[in-house]
Design a protein around this motif. Structure first.
Motif, PDB file in Angstrom:
ATOM      1  N   ILE A 234      47.808  36.676 -12.494  1.00 26.16           N
ATOM      2  CA  ILE A 234      47.749  35.213 -12.545  1.00 26.16           C
ATOM      3  C   ILE A 234      47.304  34.763 -13.935  1.00 26.16           C
ATOM      4  N   CYS A 235      46.309  35.447 -14.498  1.00 26.56           N
ATOM      5  CA  CYS A 235      45.856  35.124 -15.852  1.00 26.56           C
ATOM      6  C   CYS A 235      46.999  35.300 -16.851  1.00 26.56           C
ATOM      7  N   LYS A 236      47.759  36.367 -16.693  1.00 24.80           N
ATOM      8  CA  LYS A 236      48.892  36.623 -17.594  1.00 24.80           C
ATOM      9  C   LYS A 236      49.929  35.516 -17.484  1.00 24.80           C
ATOM     10  N   LYS A 237      50.204  35.069 -16.256  1.00 18.68           N
ATOM     11  CA  LYS A 237      51.183  33.975 -16.071  1.00 18.68           C
ATOM     12  C   LYS A 237      50.685  32.698 -16.752  1.00 18.68           C
ATOM     13  N   ILE A 238      49.392  32.410 -16.596  1.00 19.37           N
ATOM     14  CA  ILE A 238      48.826  31.216 -17.235  1.00 19.37           C
ATOM     15  C   ILE A 238      49.005  31.291 -18.749  1.00 19.37           C
ATOM     16  N   ARG A 239      48.687  32.426 -19.340  1.00 16.08           N
ATOM     17  CA  ARG A 239      48.755  32.563 -20.803  1.00 16.08           C
ATOM     18  C   ARG A 239      50.188  32.520 -21.330  1.00 16.08           C
ATOM     19  N   GLN A 240      51.174  32.801 -20.473  1.00 17.13           N
ATOM     20  CA  GLN A 240      52.574  32.755 -20.895  1.00 17.13           C
ATOM     21  C   GLN A 240      53.255  31.433 -20.557  1.00 17.13           C
ATOM     22  N   HIS A 241      52.536  30.555 -19.845  1.00 20.70           N
ATOM     23  CA  HIS A 241      53.130  29.308 -19.368  1.00 20.70           C
ATOM     24  C   HIS A 241      53.085  28.255 -20.481  1.00 20.70           C
ATOM     25  N   PRO A 242      54.172  27.502 -20.692  1.00 24.40           N
ATOM     26  CA  PRO A 242      54.199  26.554 -21.818  1.00 24.40           C
ATOM     27  C   PRO A 242      53.216  25.402 -21.709  1.00 24.40           C
ATOM     28  N   VAL A 243      52.779  25.066 -20.515  1.00 26.59           N
ATOM     29  CA  VAL A 243      51.902  23.906 -20.339  1.00 26.59           C
ATOM     30  C   VAL A 243      50.433  24.306 -20.245  1.00 26.59           C
ATOM     31  N   VAL A 244      50.134  25.344 -19.479  1.00 22.42           N
ATOM     32  CA  VAL A 244      48.722  25.660 -19.188  1.00 22.42           C
ATOM     33  C   VAL A 244      48.182  26.844 -19.986  1.00 22.42           C
TER      34      VAL A 244
ATOM     35  N   ASP B 148      60.987  26.956 -17.224  1.00 24.25           N
ATOM     36  CA  ASP B 148      59.951  27.886 -16.803  1.00 24.25           C
ATOM     37  C   ASP B 148      59.123  28.218 -18.043  1.00 24.25           C
ATOM     38  N   GLU B 149      59.041  29.489 -18.433  1.00 23.63           N
ATOM     39  CA  GLU B 149      58.235  29.842 -19.601  1.00 23.63           C
ATOM     40  C   GLU B 149      59.076  30.084 -20.845  1.00 23.63           C
ATOM     41  N   GLU B 150      60.386  29.819 -20.779  1.00 26.58           N
ATOM     42  CA  GLU B 150      61.277  30.133 -21.904  1.00 26.58           C
ATOM     43  C   GLU B 150      61.498  28.897 -22.785  1.00 26.58           C
ATOM     44  N   LEU B 151      61.250  29.056 -24.089  1.00 22.77           N
ATOM     45  CA  LEU B 151      61.533  28.003 -25.050  1.00 22.77           C
ATOM     46  C   LEU B 151      63.036  27.937 -25.270  1.00 22.77           C
ATOM     47  N   ILE B 152      63.607  26.737 -25.114  1.00 24.17           N
ATOM     48  CA  ILE B 152      65.045  26.550 -25.284  1.00 24.17           C
ATOM     49  C   ILE B 152      65.316  26.102 -26.723  1.00 24.17           C
ATOM     50  N   ASP B 153      66.209  26.792 -27.379  1.00 23.40           N
ATOM     51  CA  ASP B 153      66.486  26.547 -28.806  1.00 23.40           C
ATOM     52  C   ASP B 153      67.448  25.361 -28.946  1.00 23.40           C
ATOM     53  N   LEU B 154      66.872  24.159 -29.013  1.00 21.74           N
ATOM     54  CA  LEU B 154      67.676  22.939 -29.165  1.00 21.74           C
ATOM     55  C   LEU B 154      67.677  22.478 -30.613  1.00 21.74           C
ATOM     56  N   THR B 155      68.776  21.839 -31.009  1.00 21.09           N
ATOM     57  CA  THR B 155      68.748  21.116 -32.280  1.00 21.09           C
ATOM     58  C   THR B 155      67.880  19.874 -32.099  1.00 21.09           C
ATOM     59  N   HIS B 156      67.484  19.281 -33.201  1.00 25.72           N
ATOM     60  CA  HIS B 156      66.643  18.090 -33.098  1.00 25.72           C
ATOM     61  C   HIS B 156      67.378  16.983 -32.339  1.00 25.72           C
ATOM     62  N   THR B 157      68.668  16.832 -32.615  1.00 26.72           N
ATOM     63  CA  THR B 157      69.440  15.784 -31.946  1.00 26.72           C
ATOM     64  C   THR B 157      69.545  16.044 -30.450  1.00 26.72           C
ATOM     65  N   GLU B 158      69.771  17.296 -30.071  1.00 27.44           N
ATOM     66  CA  GLU B 158      69.828  17.633 -28.641  1.00 27.44           C
ATOM     67  C   GLU B 158      68.498  17.320 -27.967  1.00 27.44           C
TER      68      GLU B 158
END
Length: 233
Positions: A68-78, A152-162
């Protein structure tokens, strides 16, 4: 201290969990009490934007406190919230492993309710009071400060306009934007905007969002907006 904080408590012992949850709630905290790892994961996914601190027992069913600690540390918000391990396991290696996983504090059971509360308040005082601004729908998170999208925990590679188009749609999910509305909003942000069409930007945004692209809908003859079928997710 004045409490407007939400705590994730993971404790499978009913009597201990009930006592601690009630004690913290009487002191003004909101407590989300999970009795196993599955329920903890569900709270993290559904209430991430509300969580300020986590109290984790190590030995709980399904996903233990370390997972659970590992999930928290990998989560983009918490990922930055304080994590306090509260456990009957007293081996030094468990404490070291917990701290290496990113826990901020470690209390051995049995511990008094007042001692636990004192540790909680100390951890919260150290926190930056400025929380990031987030918008969430389904599995999609927008970090309005960093101008980033996560699924989820994955950063999506968007352009600035997107990203700007996504932010428009997600921040105002009841509004439908015409192509001219979107063009006017992003033309100052991207000097190359006139070399492309709004349709191409939206198409690329949806492709990058994969299954979650369903959240952005084409309203024929009008433009683009949030898919209102998903407003109650």
């Amino acid at each position: 201290m004045s409490n407007h904080h939400t705590i994730l408590l993971v404790e499978d012992e009913v009597e201990s969990g009930e006592m601690l949850a009630n004690f913290l709630e009487m002191d003004g905290f909101e407590v989300l009490w999970a009795k196993d790892g599955k329920q903890a994961f569900k709270f993290i996914d559904e209430r991430a934007g509300d969580l300020h601190l986590a109290i984790l027992d190590i030995m709980v069913p399904h996903h233990d406190g370390k997972e659970i600690c590992k999930k928290i540390r990998q989560h983009p918000v918490v990922f930055e919230i304080p994590v306090l391990f509260l456990t009957a396991r007293d081996e030094e290696k468990d404490e070291i492993e917990g701290l290496e996983l990113g826990a901020d504090d470690y209390i051995k059971k049995p511990a008094s309710l007042n001692l636990i509360k004192a540790h909680v308040e100390s951890l919260l005082r150290r926190q930056n009071p400025e929380k990031n601004n987030w918008v969430k729908f389904d599995r999609v998170y927008l970090d309005l400060d960093a101008k980033e999208m996560y699924i989820d925990e994955e950063l999506i590679d968007l352009t600035h306009t997107e990203y700007i188009i996504a932010e428009m749609i997600f921040q105002h999910p009841k509004r439908v934007y015409s192509r001219q509305d979107i063009l006017a909003h992003i033309s100052d942000e991207d000097k190359f905007i006139f070399d492309r069409t709004v349709d191409v930007h939206v198409k690329n945004l949806r492709l990058k969002m994969k299954d979650e692209g369903k959240l952005i809908k084409t309203y024929r003859g009008v433009g683009y907006g949030f898919n209102k079928e998903f407003l109650h997710i």
